[in-house]
Design a protein around this motif. Structure first.
Motif, PDB file in Angstrom:
ATOM      1  N   ASP A  23       0.051  -9.371 -11.820  1.00  0.00           N
ATOM      2  CA  ASP A  23      -0.294  -8.078 -12.429  1.00  0.00           C
ATOM      3  C   ASP A  23      -0.338  -6.984 -11.363  1.00  0.00           C
ATOM      4  O   ASP A  23       0.216  -5.892 -11.548  1.00  0.00           O
ATOM      5  CB  ASP A  23      -1.659  -8.159 -13.114  1.00  0.00           C
ATOM      6  CG  ASP A  23      -1.618  -8.942 -14.417  1.00  0.00           C
ATOM      7  OD1 ASP A  23      -0.516  -9.133 -14.964  1.00  0.00           O
ATOM      8  OD2 ASP A  23      -2.695  -9.371 -14.877  1.00  0.00           O
ATOM      9  N   ALA A  24      -1.012  -7.271 -10.259  1.00  0.00           N
ATOM     10  CA  ALA A  24      -1.132  -6.288  -9.183  1.00  0.00           C
ATOM     11  C   ALA A  24       0.224  -6.013  -8.544  1.00  0.00           C
ATOM     12  O   ALA A  24       0.533  -4.870  -8.176  1.00  0.00           O
ATOM     13  CB  ALA A  24      -2.120  -6.790  -8.132  1.00  0.00           C
ATOM     14  N   ALA A  25       1.053  -7.040  -8.418  1.00  0.00           N
ATOM     15  CA  ALA A  25       2.377  -6.871  -7.823  1.00  0.00           C
ATOM     16  C   ALA A  25       3.263  -5.995  -8.699  1.00  0.00           C
ATOM     17  O   ALA A  25       4.013  -5.148  -8.198  1.00  0.00           O
ATOM     18  CB  ALA A  25       3.027  -8.234  -7.604  1.00  0.00           C
ATOM     19  N   VAL A  26       3.194  -6.184 -10.010  1.00  0.00           N
ATOM     20  CA  VAL A  26       3.979  -5.354 -10.932  1.00  0.00           C
ATOM     21  C   VAL A  26       3.544  -3.897 -10.827  1.00  0.00           C
ATOM     22  O   VAL A  26       4.375  -2.978 -10.777  1.00  0.00           O
ATOM     23  CB  VAL A  26       3.836  -5.865 -12.383  1.00  0.00           C
ATOM     24  CG1 VAL A  26       4.427  -4.856 -13.368  1.00  0.00           C
ATOM     25  CG2 VAL A  26       4.522  -7.218 -12.543  1.00  0.00           C
ATOM     26  N   VAL A  37       6.711  -4.219  -2.027  1.00  0.00           N
ATOM     27  CA  VAL A  37       5.844  -5.313  -2.476  1.00  0.00           C
ATOM     28  C   VAL A  37       5.996  -6.487  -1.518  1.00  0.00           C
ATOM     29  O   VAL A  37       6.861  -7.343  -1.675  1.00  0.00           O
ATOM     30  CB  VAL A  37       6.173  -5.749  -3.918  1.00  0.00           C
ATOM     31  CG1 VAL A  37       5.191  -6.834  -4.375  1.00  0.00           C
ATOM     32  CG2 VAL A  37       6.110  -4.566  -4.865  1.00  0.00           C
ATOM     33  N   THR A  38       5.161  -6.492  -0.502  1.00  0.00           N
ATOM     34  CA  THR A  38       5.110  -7.590   0.457  1.00  0.00           C
ATOM     35  C   THR A  38       3.772  -8.304   0.302  1.00  0.00           C
ATOM     36  O   THR A  38       2.836  -7.784  -0.317  1.00  0.00           O
ATOM     37  CB  THR A  38       5.239  -7.065   1.890  1.00  0.00           C
ATOM     38  OG1 THR A  38       4.101  -6.219   2.174  1.00  0.00           O
ATOM     39  CG2 THR A  38       6.521  -6.254   2.067  1.00  0.00           C
ATOM     40  N   MET A  39       3.678  -9.478   0.868  1.00  0.00           N
ATOM     41  CA  MET A  39       2.425 -10.218   0.776  1.00  0.00           C
ATOM     42  C   MET A  39       1.291  -9.442   1.457  1.00  0.00           C
ATOM     43  O   MET A  39       0.166  -9.405   0.962  1.00  0.00           O
ATOM     44  CB  MET A  39       2.592 -11.604   1.400  1.00  0.00           C
ATOM     45  CG  MET A  39       3.659 -12.458   0.731  1.00  0.00           C
ATOM     46  SD  MET A  39       3.285 -12.872  -0.990  1.00  0.00           S
ATOM     47  CE  MET A  39       2.422 -14.425  -0.773  1.00  0.00           C
ATOM     48  N   ALA A  45      -3.933  -4.354  -1.440  1.00  0.00           N
ATOM     49  CA  ALA A  45      -4.250  -3.822  -2.765  1.00  0.00           C
ATOM     50  C   ALA A  45      -5.317  -4.655  -3.464  1.00  0.00           C
ATOM     51  O   ALA A  45      -6.114  -4.136  -4.254  1.00  0.00           O
ATOM     52  CB  ALA A  45      -2.981  -3.768  -3.618  1.00  0.00           C
ATOM     53  N   LEU A  46      -5.342  -5.938  -3.162  1.00  0.00           N
ATOM     54  CA  LEU A  46      -6.303  -6.846  -3.794  1.00  0.00           C
ATOM     55  C   LEU A  46      -7.556  -7.049  -2.945  1.00  0.00           C
ATOM     56  O   LEU A  46      -8.424  -7.850  -3.313  1.00  0.00           O
ATOM     57  CB  LEU A  46      -5.631  -8.197  -4.064  1.00  0.00           C
ATOM     58  CG  LEU A  46      -4.559  -8.195  -5.153  1.00  0.00           C
ATOM     59  CD1 LEU A  46      -3.764  -9.494  -5.132  1.00  0.00           C
ATOM     60  CD2 LEU A  46      -5.190  -7.979  -6.527  1.00  0.00           C
ATOM     61  N   ASP A  47      -7.610  -6.346  -1.807  1.00  0.00           N
ATOM     62  CA  ASP A  47      -8.763  -6.441  -0.908  1.00  0.00           C
ATOM     63  C   ASP A  47      -9.022  -7.887  -0.486  1.00  0.00           C
ATOM     64  O   ASP A  47     -10.132  -8.413  -0.599  1.00  0.00           O
ATOM     65  CB  ASP A  47     -10.015  -5.858  -1.582  1.00  0.00           C
ATOM     66  CG  ASP A  47     -11.169  -5.686  -0.581  1.00  0.00           C
ATOM     67  OD1 ASP A  47     -10.889  -5.600   0.631  1.00  0.00           O
ATOM     68  OD2 ASP A  47     -12.334  -5.661  -1.025  1.00  0.00           O
ATOM     69  N   THR A  48      -7.954  -8.507  -0.016  1.00  0.00           N
ATOM     70  CA  THR A  48      -8.075  -9.874   0.478  1.00  0.00           C
ATOM     71  C   THR A  48      -7.105 -10.053   1.638  1.00  0.00           C
ATOM     72  O   THR A  48      -6.436  -9.102   2.051  1.00  0.00           O
ATOM     73  CB  THR A  48      -7.780 -10.892  -0.652  1.00  0.00           C
ATOM     74  OG1 THR A  48      -8.106 -12.206  -0.203  1.00  0.00           O
ATOM     75  CG2 THR A  48      -6.325 -10.845  -1.077  1.00  0.00           C
ATOM     76  N   GLY A  49      -7.021 -11.240   2.167  1.00  0.00           N
ATOM     77  CA  GLY A  49      -6.100 -11.511   3.257  1.00  0.00           C
ATOM     78  C   GLY A  49      -4.823 -12.144   2.745  1.00  0.00           C
ATOM     79  O   GLY A  49      -4.835 -12.837   1.716  1.00  0.00           O
ATOM     80  N   PRO A  50      -3.686 -11.931   3.432  1.00  0.00           N
ATOM     81  CA  PRO A  50      -2.417 -12.526   2.987  1.00  0.00           C
ATOM     82  C   PRO A  50      -2.494 -14.031   2.807  1.00  0.00           C
ATOM     83  O   PRO A  50      -1.880 -14.584   1.891  1.00  0.00           O
ATOM     84  CB  PRO A  50      -1.440 -12.142   4.104  1.00  0.00           C
ATOM     85  CG  PRO A  50      -2.025 -10.910   4.714  1.00  0.00           C
ATOM     86  CD  PRO A  50      -3.514 -11.090   4.636  1.00  0.00           C
ATOM     87  N   ALA A  51      -3.256 -14.700   3.657  1.00  0.00           N
ATOM     88  CA  ALA A  51      -3.341 -16.159   3.560  1.00  0.00           C
ATOM     89  C   ALA A  51      -3.874 -16.601   2.200  1.00  0.00           C
ATOM     90  O   ALA A  51      -3.491 -17.665   1.686  1.00  0.00           O
ATOM     91  CB  ALA A  51      -4.221 -16.703   4.681  1.00  0.00           C
ATOM     92  N   HIS A  64       8.692 -11.912  -5.890  1.00  0.00           N
ATOM     93  CA  HIS A  64       9.640 -11.013  -6.540  1.00  0.00           C
ATOM     94  C   HIS A  64      10.228 -11.653  -7.797  1.00  0.00           C
ATOM     95  O   HIS A  64      10.455 -10.972  -8.807  1.00  0.00           O
ATOM     96  CB  HIS A  64      10.752 -10.628  -5.565  1.00  0.00           C
ATOM     97  CG  HIS A  64      10.288  -9.695  -4.493  1.00  0.00           C
ATOM     98  ND1 HIS A  64      11.129  -9.198  -3.516  1.00  0.00           N
ATOM     99  CD2 HIS A  64       9.066  -9.150  -4.237  1.00  0.00           C
ATOM    100  CE1 HIS A  64      10.447  -8.399  -2.711  1.00  0.00           C
ATOM    101  NE2 HIS A  64       9.201  -8.352  -3.125  1.00  0.00           N
ATOM    102  N   ALA A  65      10.491 -12.953  -7.743  1.00  0.00           N
ATOM    103  CA  ALA A  65      10.997 -13.648  -8.930  1.00  0.00           C
ATOM    104  C   ALA A  65       9.957 -13.632 -10.046  1.00  0.00           C
ATOM    105  O   ALA A  65      10.297 -13.499 -11.228  1.00  0.00           O
ATOM    106  CB  ALA A  65      11.381 -15.080  -8.578  1.00  0.00           C
ATOM    107  N   ALA A  66       8.684 -13.747  -9.676  1.00  0.00           N
ATOM    108  CA  ALA A  66       7.614 -13.710 -10.678  1.00  0.00           C
ATOM    109  C   ALA A  66       7.497 -12.318 -11.299  1.00  0.00           C
ATOM    110  O   ALA A  66       7.235 -12.187 -12.503  1.00  0.00           O
ATOM    111  CB  ALA A  66       6.291 -14.116 -10.039  1.00  0.00           C
ATOM    112  N   ILE A  67       7.686 -11.277 -10.488  1.00  0.00           N
ATOM    113  CA  ILE A  67       7.679  -9.908 -11.018  1.00  0.00           C
ATOM    114  C   ILE A  67       8.820  -9.738 -12.010  1.00  0.00           C
ATOM    115  O   ILE A  67       8.648  -9.175 -13.100  1.00  0.00           O
ATOM    116  CB  ILE A  67       7.811  -8.886  -9.874  1.00  0.00           C
ATOM    117  CG1 ILE A  67       6.570  -8.916  -8.983  1.00  0.00           C
ATOM    118  CG2 ILE A  67       8.033  -7.478 -10.425  1.00  0.00           C
ATOM    119  CD1 ILE A  67       6.708  -8.085  -7.712  1.00  0.00           C
TER     120      ILE A  67
END
Length: 225
Positions: A23-26, A37-39, A45-51, A64-67
């Motif tokens: 949802d956030a990626a879209v 749209v990178t990790m 945007a989600l206030d978290t870490g990439p890991a 990107h495929a999920a988007i």
């Protein structure tokens, strides 16, 4: 001066889920384009870490495929039931192209993205069912759907890129001029067909493309297994 707020007093962040991440990626894609749209950007945007994201999404390509799959849920898979099966097939493909056309960077990525989610499968089911209704043999239908989606994706990518290009109108004028002024001695067929090469509205060309593909699909069996 405001009193510093303890971390314990801050509202708890919503738990991460794959659906919430997509949802956030879209939303990020619709605001800034797919290339942004990178990790790392999504994690911010989600206030978290990439890991934390890699628990739910393996890499940027999968994201990107999920988007893409999420947006394929906007394709109209319920055309007028009273229309001929060819008309309904054209309606579904037109809706697919329009979804991609509305998101230029996604249209470009769709040329190589490997969507495999429920919305992509629903699109395949819709197209295959229409071809079955039209009497197209199974293997020809299966290979034909792949070809139809490839061409529809390419068309959407081309036209959406042109829409974003500030020089598109100038380039179109230059192309037309080159065609109509081509040498009748060295390029006789180009000169004679100049108007035909650029004639036809997008919808007319798409319907002709669908009819032409169907004719070939019906007449041509895939290689023997």
């Amino acid at each position: 001066m405001p009193t510093p707020q303890s971390r314990r007093e801050r509202p708890a962040k919503p738990a991460l889920t794959r659906e919430g991440i997509i949802d956030a990626a879209v939303l990020l894609m619709e605001q800034d384009g797919l290339q942004r749209v990178t990790m790392r950007r999504l994690a911010q945007a989600l206030d978290t870490g990439p890991a934390s994201l890699y628990v739910y999404v393996a890499n940027t390509a999968e994201l990107h495929a999920a988007i893409l799959d999420r947006l394929l849920g906007r394709v109209d898979l319920n055309p007028d039931p009273g229309a001929d099966w060819r008309e309904r097939l054209d309606t579904v493909l037109a809706s697919y192209e329009q979804v991609l056309f509305a998101h230029p960077t996604l249209a470009q990525a769709a040329l190589t993205a490997r969507a495999a989610g429920e919305n992509y499968l629903a699109l395949l089911e819709s197209l295959l069912s229409l071809l079955a209704e039209g009497g197209v043999p199974d293997r020809q239908a299966a290979w034909g759907v792949d070809l139809m989606l490839q061409l529809s994706t390419s068309s959407a990518a081309e036209h959406s890129a042109q829409r974003e290009d500030s020089n598109a109108e100038r380039d179109w004028i230059q192309l037309r001029h080159a065609l109509v002024t081509a040498s009748p001695e060295t390029l006789p067929h180009v000169r004679a067909q100049a108007d035909n090469l650029i004639a036809g509205a997008p919808a007319e060309r798409r319907r002709w493309r669908v009819d032409t593909l169907l004719g070939g699909i019906l007449a041509t069996e895939p290689p023997a297994r």
